[in-house]
Design an enzyme around this catalytic site. Structure first.
Site, PDB file in Angstrom:
ATOM      1  N   PHE A 106     -16.511 -29.973  31.241  1.00  0.00           N
ATOM      2  CA  PHE A 106     -15.436 -29.663  32.185  1.00  0.00           C
ATOM      3  C   PHE A 106     -15.493 -28.177  32.469  1.00  0.00           C
ATOM      4  CE2 PHE A 106     -13.566 -30.213  27.881  1.00  0.00           C
ATOM      5  CZ  PHE A 106     -13.266 -28.896  27.594  1.00  0.00           C
ATOM      6  N   TYR A 160     -28.884 -25.133  34.177  1.00  0.00           N
ATOM      7  CA  TYR A 160     -28.277 -24.003  33.458  1.00  0.00           C
ATOM      8  C   TYR A 160     -28.600 -24.035  31.957  1.00  0.00           C
ATOM      9  CZ  TYR A 160     -24.044 -27.032  32.927  1.00  0.00           C
ATOM     10  OH  TYR A 160     -23.163 -28.040  32.649  1.00  0.00           O
ATOM     11  N   ARG A 189     -21.503 -38.831  18.515  1.00  0.00           N
ATOM     12  CA  ARG A 189     -21.145 -37.738  17.608  1.00  0.00           C
ATOM     13  C   ARG A 189     -21.210 -38.160  16.145  1.00  0.00           C
ATOM     14  NH1 ARG A 189     -15.768 -36.134  21.049  1.00  0.00           N
ATOM     15  NH2 ARG A 189     -15.733 -38.390  21.260  1.00  0.00           N
TER      16      ARG A 189
HETATM   17  C1  HXC Z   1      -9.663 -27.068  28.578  1.00  0.00           C
HETATM   18  C2  HXC Z   1      -9.913 -29.158  27.582  1.00  0.00           C
HETATM   19  C3  HXC Z   1     -10.130 -29.747  28.857  1.00  0.00           C
HETATM   20  C4  HXC Z   1     -10.085 -28.883  30.018  1.00  0.00           C
HETATM   21  C5  HXC Z   1     -10.235 -31.302  27.340  1.00  0.00           C
HETATM   22  N1  HXC Z   1      -9.980 -30.162  26.681  1.00  0.00           N
HETATM   23  N2  HXC Z   1     -10.341 -31.083  28.669  1.00  0.00           N
HETATM   24  N3  HXC Z   1      -9.691 -27.849  27.448  1.00  0.00           N
HETATM   25  N4  HXC Z   1      -9.861 -27.578  29.820  1.00  0.00           N
HETATM   26  N5  HXC Z   1     -10.301 -29.369  31.246  1.00  0.00           N
HETATM   27  C6  HXC Z   1      -9.776 -29.979  25.247  1.00  0.00           C
HETATM   28  C7  HXC Z   1      -8.615 -30.797  24.703  1.00  0.00           C
HETATM   29  O1  HXC Z   1      -7.372 -30.137  24.896  1.00  0.00           O
HETATM   30  C8  HXC Z   1      -8.996 -30.891  23.229  1.00  0.00           C
HETATM   31  O2  HXC Z   1      -8.746 -29.689  22.545  1.00  0.00           O
HETATM   32  C9  HXC Z   1     -10.505 -31.021  23.271  1.00  0.00           C
HETATM   33  O3  HXC Z   1     -10.917 -30.491  24.537  1.00  0.00           O
HETATM   34  C10 HXC Z   1     -10.963 -32.458  23.173  1.00  0.00           C
HETATM   35  O4  HXC Z   1     -10.337 -33.210  24.208  1.00  0.00           O
HETATM   36  P1  HXC Z   1     -10.161 -34.785  24.111  1.00  0.00           P
HETATM   37  O5  HXC Z   1      -9.613 -35.248  25.412  1.00  0.00           O
HETATM   38  O6  HXC Z   1      -9.420 -35.153  22.861  1.00  0.00           O
HETATM   39  O7  HXC Z   1     -11.697 -35.233  23.882  1.00  0.00           O
HETATM   40  P2  HXC Z   1     -12.433 -36.603  24.088  1.00  0.00           P
HETATM   41  O8  HXC Z   1     -11.451 -37.742  24.231  1.00  0.00           O
HETATM   42  O9  HXC Z   1     -13.451 -36.672  23.036  1.00  0.00           O
HETATM   43  O10 HXC Z   1     -13.122 -36.458  25.559  1.00  0.00           O
HETATM   44  C11 HXC Z   1     -14.198 -35.597  25.778  1.00  0.00           C
HETATM   45  C12 HXC Z   1     -14.120 -34.870  27.100  1.00  0.00           C
HETATM   46  C13 HXC Z   1     -13.881 -35.842  28.291  1.00  0.00           C
HETATM   47  C14 HXC Z   1     -15.432 -34.101  27.256  1.00  0.00           C
HETATM   48  C15 HXC Z   1     -12.968 -33.873  27.071  1.00  0.00           C
HETATM   49  O11 HXC Z   1     -13.868 -35.132  29.518  1.00  0.00           O
HETATM   50  C16 HXC Z   1     -14.920 -36.929  28.343  1.00  0.00           C
HETATM   51  O12 HXC Z   1     -14.755 -37.975  27.732  1.00  0.00           O
HETATM   52  N6  HXC Z   1     -16.058 -36.712  29.060  1.00  0.00           N
HETATM   53  C17 HXC Z   1     -17.188 -37.648  29.132  1.00  0.00           C
HETATM   54  C18 HXC Z   1     -17.834 -37.702  30.482  1.00  0.00           C
HETATM   55  C19 HXC Z   1     -18.197 -36.407  31.116  1.00  0.00           C
HETATM   56  O13 HXC Z   1     -17.669 -35.328  30.744  1.00  0.00           O
HETATM   57  N7  HXC Z   1     -19.050 -36.490  32.100  1.00  0.00           N
HETATM   58  C20 HXC Z   1     -19.486 -35.350  32.880  1.00  0.00           C
HETATM   59  C21 HXC Z   1     -20.819 -34.917  32.487  1.00  0.00           C
HETATM   60  S1  HXC Z   1     -21.312 -33.862  33.770  1.00  0.00           S
HETATM   61  P3  HXC Z   1      -7.424 -29.452  21.624  1.00  0.00           P
HETATM   62  O14 HXC Z   1      -7.625 -28.125  20.995  1.00  0.00           O
HETATM   63  O15 HXC Z   1      -6.253 -29.519  22.567  1.00  0.00           O
HETATM   64  O16 HXC Z   1      -7.409 -30.585  20.625  1.00  0.00           O
HETATM   65  C22 HXC Z   1     -22.490 -32.805  33.282  1.00  0.00           C
HETATM   66  C23 HXC Z   1     -23.147 -32.150  34.502  1.00  0.00           C
HETATM   67  C24 HXC Z   1     -23.877 -30.910  34.236  1.00  0.00           C
HETATM   68  O17 HXC Z   1     -22.742 -32.617  32.156  1.00  0.00           O
HETATM   69  C25 HXC Z   1     -24.463 -30.190  35.429  1.00  0.00           C
HETATM   70  C26 HXC Z   1     -23.925 -30.390  36.792  1.00  0.00           C
HETATM   71  C27 HXC Z   1     -24.720 -29.715  37.892  1.00  0.00           C
HETATM   72  P1  NAP Z   2     -21.047 -39.593  33.448  1.00  0.00           P
HETATM   73  O1  NAP Z   2     -21.075 -40.824  34.279  1.00  0.00           O
HETATM   74  O2  NAP Z   2     -19.734 -39.062  33.021  1.00  0.00           O
HETATM   75  O3  NAP Z   2     -21.960 -39.861  32.187  1.00  0.00           O
HETATM   76  C1  NAP Z   2     -21.696 -39.418  30.901  1.00  0.00           C
HETATM   77  C2  NAP Z   2     -21.772 -40.624  29.958  1.00  0.00           C
HETATM   78  O4  NAP Z   2     -21.704 -40.168  28.614  1.00  0.00           O
HETATM   79  C3  NAP Z   2     -20.643 -41.617  30.167  1.00  0.00           C
HETATM   80  O5  NAP Z   2     -21.191 -42.902  30.378  1.00  0.00           O
HETATM   81  C4  NAP Z   2     -19.863 -41.576  28.867  1.00  0.00           C
HETATM   82  O6  NAP Z   2     -19.401 -42.887  28.510  1.00  0.00           O
HETATM   83  C5  NAP Z   2     -20.927 -41.088  27.875  1.00  0.00           C
HETATM   84  N1  NAP Z   2     -20.349 -40.388  26.735  1.00  0.00           N
HETATM   85  C6  NAP Z   2     -19.487 -39.328  26.757  1.00  0.00           C
HETATM   86  N2  NAP Z   2     -19.145 -38.994  25.505  1.00  0.00           N
HETATM   87  C7  NAP Z   2     -19.823 -39.838  24.674  1.00  0.00           C
HETATM   88  C8  NAP Z   2     -19.895 -39.991  23.271  1.00  0.00           C
HETATM   89  N3  NAP Z   2     -19.195 -39.200  22.445  1.00  0.00           N
HETATM   90  N4  NAP Z   2     -20.685 -40.973  22.758  1.00  0.00           N
HETATM   91  C9  NAP Z   2     -21.382 -41.769  23.585  1.00  0.00           C
HETATM   92  N5  NAP Z   2     -21.366 -41.689  24.912  1.00  0.00           N
HETATM   93  C10 NAP Z   2     -20.581 -40.721  25.453  1.00  0.00           C
HETATM   94  O7  NAP Z   2     -21.778 -38.379  34.183  1.00  0.00           O
HETATM   95  P2  NAP Z   2     -23.254 -38.222  34.833  1.00  0.00           P
HETATM   96  O8  NAP Z   2     -23.118 -37.274  35.941  1.00  0.00           O
HETATM   97  O9  NAP Z   2     -23.863 -39.554  35.074  1.00  0.00           O
HETATM   98  O10 NAP Z   2     -24.062 -37.483  33.669  1.00  0.00           O
HETATM   99  C11 NAP Z   2     -25.191 -38.069  33.042  1.00  0.00           C
HETATM  100  C12 NAP Z   2     -26.103 -36.983  32.492  1.00  0.00           C
HETATM  101  O11 NAP Z   2     -26.651 -36.220  33.565  1.00  0.00           O
HETATM  102  C13 NAP Z   2     -25.410 -35.978  31.571  1.00  0.00           C
HETATM  103  O12 NAP Z   2     -26.292 -35.620  30.523  1.00  0.00           O
HETATM  104  C14 NAP Z   2     -25.192 -34.788  32.473  1.00  0.00           C
HETATM  105  O13 NAP Z   2     -25.085 -33.579  31.760  1.00  0.00           O
HETATM  106  C15 NAP Z   2     -26.462 -34.850  33.293  1.00  0.00           C
HETATM  107  N6  NAP Z   2     -26.402 -34.116  34.559  1.00  0.00           N
HETATM  108  C16 NAP Z   2     -25.663 -34.608  35.588  1.00  0.00           C
HETATM  109  C17 NAP Z   2     -25.660 -33.921  36.797  1.00  0.00           C
HETATM  110  C18 NAP Z   2     -24.911 -34.432  37.985  1.00  0.00           C
HETATM  111  O14 NAP Z   2     -24.909 -33.760  39.018  1.00  0.00           O
HETATM  112  N7  NAP Z   2     -24.281 -35.596  37.926  1.00  0.00           N
HETATM  113  C19 NAP Z   2     -26.395 -32.741  36.924  1.00  0.00           C
HETATM  114  C20 NAP Z   2     -27.119 -32.272  35.838  1.00  0.00           C
HETATM  115  C21 NAP Z   2     -27.128 -32.982  34.662  1.00  0.00           C
HETATM  116  P3  NAP Z   2     -18.032 -43.155  27.685  1.00  0.00           P
HETATM  117  O15 NAP Z   2     -16.963 -42.378  28.337  1.00  0.00           O
HETATM  118  O16 NAP Z   2     -17.880 -44.645  27.765  1.00  0.00           O
HETATM  119  O17 NAP Z   2     -18.321 -42.730  26.270  1.00  0.00           O
END
Ligand code: HXC
Ligand code: NAP
Length: 294
Positions: A107, A158, A77
Site C-alpha cells: 500500500f 523498484y 508468512r
Molecule cells: C498505513 C496500514 C495501511 C495503510 C494497513 N496498515 N494498511 N498502515 N497505511 N494503507 C497497517 C495496519 O494498521 C496494521 O498495523 C498493519 O498494517 C497490518 O494490517 P492488517 O490489515 O492487519 O494486515 P493483513 O490483514 O495481514 O493485510 C495485509 C495488507 C492488505 C498488506 C495490509 O492490504 C492485504 O491483504 N494485501 C494483499 C493484496 C495486495 O496488497 N495486493 C497488491 C499487491 S500490488 P497496526 O500497527 O495498526 O497493527 C504490488 C505492486 C507492485 O505489489 C508494483 C506496482 C507497479
Molecule cells: P493481487 O491480485 O492483490 O495479488 C496478490 C495476491 O497475494 C492475492 O491473491 C492475495 O490473496 C495473495 N496474498 C496476499 N497476502 C498473502 C499471504 N500472506 N499469504 C498468501 N497469499 C497472500 O495483486 P497483483 O497485482 O495481481 O499482484 C501480483 C504480483 O505482481 C505481486 O507480487 C505484485 O507485487 C506483482 N506486481 C504487480 C504489478 C501490477 O501492476 N499489478 C506490478 C509489478 C509487480 P489473499 O488475499 O487471498 O491472500
C-alpha cells in the site's frame, strides 16, 4: 503490421506433465498466469489466505480450460502452512516442478506514518513468504534428487531502483531479487533454476485499489509514465511466465526480465524530460547551442 501483444505465445502442450504452484493464484496476475499454464497442459496449485476466492477461481478456470486446479489455503508468512501446502500438492499430483512466488502485500504511505507492524506485514508477505515457499520446495527437491525444477519470483522494477512511498515493498522485493540471484548459483547444481520478472503497470484490482485509491486513478495517468504509452496486458506477462516456467528457457538462470514498456528507464534518464520539447523548438535550440561555439 498487426500488433499481437495480447495473444497467447504458445499454442499446445508446452507445460504438459508439469505441476506448478502459484502463490496468490486466486486473483490478479497470479490468476492470469494460472489460466495460461492450464491452457498449456500444466496442473496448477493456487494458494492464498482466502479459500473461498481460491475455490471460485479454481472452478472458473477448470471450466474454462479443462485443466486441473488444486486450491490450497496457505498464509505464506507461516512456514508450517507452507510445508503443509507442499505436502498437499504432492499428495494430489505426486510431484512439483515449479513455483511462482507471486503473493504480495502493498500500500502507499509516507514511511514515517507506518507502524513497525505495518512495515513488518509487507516484509513478511513478500520477502519472508517468498523465502518460506522457496526454502520448503528447495529442500524437497534436493532431498528427492529431482532432476529439474524452476522458481519464478514476481518482483517489480523498484526492486532495483527503489521507490518512495512503497518502501516496505521496495525493500522486500529487493531482497527477493537478491535471493533469486544468490540461489541461481547455489542451487544450479541440484537442477533448480531461479529467475524473476519485474512488471511495470498491469491493472489489477489488488494493486490499483491500494496504489491508486479513490480518484488518484484519474489524477495520475500511468500510461504517461510509459514510453509505449499503454499499460501491460495480462497475457503478455503470462506469455513471459510460461516461457520461463517451460523447458524452452532451460539455460536462463539468475535473470530478472523487465516487462514495463520502458517505464523505469523513462523515469531514470537524465535528459528524458526533453521528450516534451516540440519538433519546431529543436531548430531554435540547435541554433542557440551552435551559436555558443562561435
Ligand atoms: C498505513 C496500514 C495501511 C495503510 C494497513 N496498515 N494498511 N498502515 N497505511 N494503507 C497497517 C495496519 O494498521 C496494521 O498495523 C498493519 O498494517 C497490518 O494490517 P492488517 O490489515 O492487519 O494486515 P493483513 O490483514 O495481514 O493485510 C495485509 C495488507 C492488505 C498488506 C495490509 O492490504 C492485504 O491483504 N494485501 C494483499 C493484496 C495486495 O496488497 N495486493 C497488491 C499487491 S500490488 P497496526 O500497527 O495498526 O497493527 C504490488 C505492486 C507492485 O505489489 C508494483 C506496482 C507497479
Ligand atoms: P493481487 O491480485 O492483490 O495479488 C496478490 C495476491 O497475494 C492475492 O491473491 C492475495 O490473496 C495473495 N496474498 C496476499 N497476502 C498473502 C499471504 N500472506 N499469504 C498468501 N497469499 C497472500 O495483486 P497483483 O497485482 O495481481 O499482484 C501480483 C504480483 O505482481 C505481486 O507480487 C505484485 O507485487 C506483482 N506486481 C504487480 C504489478 C501490477 O501492476 N499489478 C506490478 C509489478 C509487480 P489473499 O488475499 O487471498 O491472500
Amino acid at each position: 503490421m498487426e500488433n499481437h501483444f495480447n495473444k497467447p505465445m504458445f499454442h499446445s502442450d508446452e507445460l504438459k506433465e508439469k505441476v506448478i504452484v502459484v502463490t496468490g493464484g486466486g486473483s490478479g496476475l497470479g490468476k492470469s498466469m494460472t489460466r495460461y499454464f492450464l491452457k498449456l497442459g500444466a496442473k496448477v496449485v493456487i494458494s492464498s489466505r482466502n479459500i473461498d476466492k481460491l475455490k471460485a477461481t479454481a472452478s472458473e478456470l477448470e471450466k474454462e480450460t479443462g485443466g486441473k486446479v488444486l486450491p490450497v489455503q496457505c498464509d505464506v508468512r507461516d512456514y508450517e502452512q507452507v510445508e503443509k501446502m507442499v505436502a498437499n500438492t504432492i499428495a494430489a499430483f505426486g510431484k512439483v516442478d515449479g513455483l511462482v512466488n507471486n503473493a504480495a502485500g502493498n500500500f502507499i504511505s509516507p514511511t514515517e506514518r507506518l507502524s513497525a507492524h505495518a512495515f513488518d506485514t509487507i516484509i513478511d508477505i513478500v520477502l519472508k513468504g517468498s523465502k518460506n515457499c522457496t526454502l520448503a520446495l528447495g529442500k524437497h527437491w534436493i532431498d528427492i534428487k529431482q532432476k529439474s525444477a524452476t522458481v519464478l519470483n514476481i518482483v517489480t522494477t523498484y526492486a532495483f531502483t527503489g521507490s518512495a512511498y512503497v518502501v516496505p515493498s521496495a525493500t522486500a522485493k529487493a531482497g527477493v531479487l537478491a535471493m533469486t540471484r544468490s540461489l541461481a548459483v547455489e542451487w544450479a547444481k541440484y537442477g533448480i533454476r531461479m529467475n524473476a520478472v519485474a512488471p511495470g503497470p498491469f491493472p489489477t484490482k489488488g494493486a490499483w485499489d491500494r496504489l491508486l485509491p479513490g480518484d488518484l486513478k484519474e489524477k495520475f495517468d500511468v500510461t504517461k509514465k510509459v514510453p509505449l504509452r499503454r499499460v501491460g496486458d495480462h497475457q503478455e506477462l503470462a506469455n513471459l511466465a510460461a516461457y520461463l516456467m517451460s523447458d524452452f528457457s532451460a539455460y536462463i538462470n539468475g535473470e530478472v526480465i523487465t516487462i514495463d514498456g520502458g517505464e523505469w528507464l523513462q523515469g531514470a534518464g537524465e535528459f528524458n524530460m526533453l521528450e516534451k520539447i516540440p519538433p519546431e523548438l529543436w531548430d531554435m535550440l540547435e541554433a542557440m547551442i551552435k551559436g555558443k561555439g562561435k
